[in-house]
Design a protein around this motif. Structure first.
Motif, short mmCIF file in Angstrom:
data_model
loop_
_atom_site.label_atom_id
_atom_site.label_comp_id
_atom_site.label_asym_id
_atom_site.label_seq_id
_atom_site.Cartn_x
_atom_site.Cartn_y
_atom_site.Cartn_z
N MET A 5 0.72 -1.14 0.07
CA MET A 5 0.10 0.17 -0.03
C MET A 5 0.85 1.20 0.04
SD MET A 5 -3.08 1.02 2.65
CE MET A 5 -2.49 1.97 3.85
N ALA A 6 0.59 2.26 -0.72
CA ALA A 6 1.19 3.44 -1.00
C ALA A 6 0.92 4.09 0.21
CB ALA A 6 1.01 4.13 -2.41
N ARG A 7 1.94 5.04 0.66
CA ARG A 7 1.57 6.01 1.73
C ARG A 7 1.91 7.44 1.16
NH1 ARG A 7 5.43 4.19 6.37
NH2 ARG A 7 4.42 5.77 7.58
N ASN A 8 0.96 8.47 1.84
CA ASN A 8 1.08 9.60 1.44
C ASN A 8 2.22 10.38 2.19
OD1 ASN A 8 -0.97 9.93 -0.30
ND2 ASN A 8 -2.44 10.05 1.20
N VAL A 9 3.02 11.34 1.81
CA VAL A 9 3.81 12.16 2.62
C VAL A 9 3.18 13.36 2.92
CG1 VAL A 9 5.93 13.54 2.09
CG2 VAL A 9 5.68 11.43 0.58
N ALA A 10 3.83 13.56 4.15
CA ALA A 10 2.91 14.57 4.90
C ALA A 10 3.53 15.93 4.62
CB ALA A 10 3.19 14.25 6.44
N ILE A 11 3.11 16.42 3.61
CA ILE A 11 3.57 17.72 3.44
C ILE A 11 2.58 18.94 4.10
CG2 ILE A 11 4.09 19.51 1.62
CD1 ILE A 11 4.60 17.29 -0.25
N GLY A 12 3.60 19.75 5.13
CA GLY A 12 2.73 20.96 5.73
C GLY A 12 1.90 20.56 6.76
N ILE A 13 1.85 19.25 7.02
CA ILE A 13 1.14 18.64 8.27
C ILE A 13 1.89 18.82 9.55
CG2 ILE A 13 -0.27 16.71 9.33
CD1 ILE A 13 -0.90 16.04 6.46
N GLN A 14 1.71 19.26 10.53
CA GLN A 14 2.31 19.51 11.78
C GLN A 14 1.85 18.77 12.83
OE1 GLN A 14 3.51 23.75 12.29
NE2 GLN A 14 3.69 24.03 10.05
N ASP A 15 0.63 18.41 12.79
CA ASP A 15 -0.15 17.60 13.93
C ASP A 15 0.42 16.25 14.01
OD1 ASP A 15 -1.97 16.80 15.87
OD2 ASP A 15 -3.77 16.90 14.52
N PHE A 16 1.16 15.66 14.90
CA PHE A 16 1.44 14.43 15.34
C PHE A 16 0.42 13.43 15.20
CE2 PHE A 16 3.24 10.76 17.65
CZ PHE A 16 4.32 10.61 16.80
N GLU A 17 -0.72 13.67 15.94
CA GLU A 17 -1.66 12.95 16.01
C GLU A 17 -2.27 12.54 14.61
OE1 GLU A 17 -5.96 12.17 17.89
OE2 GLU A 17 -4.81 13.92 18.36
N GLN A 18 -2.47 13.43 13.69
CA GLN A 18 -2.92 13.42 12.34
C GLN A 18 -1.90 12.50 11.35
OE1 GLN A 18 -3.64 17.02 10.41
NE2 GLN A 18 -4.87 16.13 8.76
N LEU A 19 -0.42 12.76 11.56
CA LEU A 19 0.63 11.95 11.31
C LEU A 19 0.12 10.45 11.32
CD1 LEU A 19 3.47 14.08 11.66
CD2 LEU A 19 2.28 13.96 9.37
N ILE A 20 0.08 10.15 12.56
CA ILE A 20 0.07 8.77 12.93
C ILE A 20 -1.41 8.18 12.67
CG2 ILE A 20 0.13 7.14 14.84
CD1 ILE A 20 2.71 8.37 14.02
N THR A 21 -2.34 8.92 12.80
CA THR A 21 -3.92 8.42 12.34
C THR A 21 -3.81 8.06 11.04
OG1 THR A 21 -4.82 9.53 14.29
CG2 THR A 21 -6.20 8.88 12.72
N ASN A 22 -3.22 8.80 10.17
CA ASN A 22 -3.47 8.77 8.83
C ASN A 22 -2.36 8.03 8.04
OD1 ASN A 22 -5.99 10.29 8.46
ND2 ASN A 22 -4.95 12.20 8.81
N ASP A 23 -1.49 7.44 8.86
CA ASP A 23 -0.44 6.74 8.35
C ASP A 23 0.49 7.37 7.38
OD1 ASP A 23 1.32 4.34 8.35
OD2 ASP A 23 0.38 3.34 6.79
#
Length: 49
Positions: A1-19
């Motif tokens: 499964m491909a993962r999205n790169v977190a560009i501009g996201i600074q919320d750690f919870e959102q990073l983890i929750t959305n993988d």
């Protein structure tokens, strides 16, 4: 499964929750700043949403 790169996201919870794939550029920014290239150009905006 491909993962999205977190560009501009600074919320750690959102990073983890959305993988999101996170790339830590702390050392890159430090090296760039220490090199003197950061002085006087007025174009840097770190952490803006």
């Amino acid at each position: 499964m491909a993962r999205n790169v977190a560009i501009g996201i600074q919320d750690f919870e959102q990073l983890i929750t959305n993988d999101y794939f996170y790339i830590d550029k702390t050392d890159f920014i430090r090296e760039w700043w220490d090199s003197g290239d950061a002085e006087g150009n007025g174009t840097v905006c770190i952490g803006a949403d």
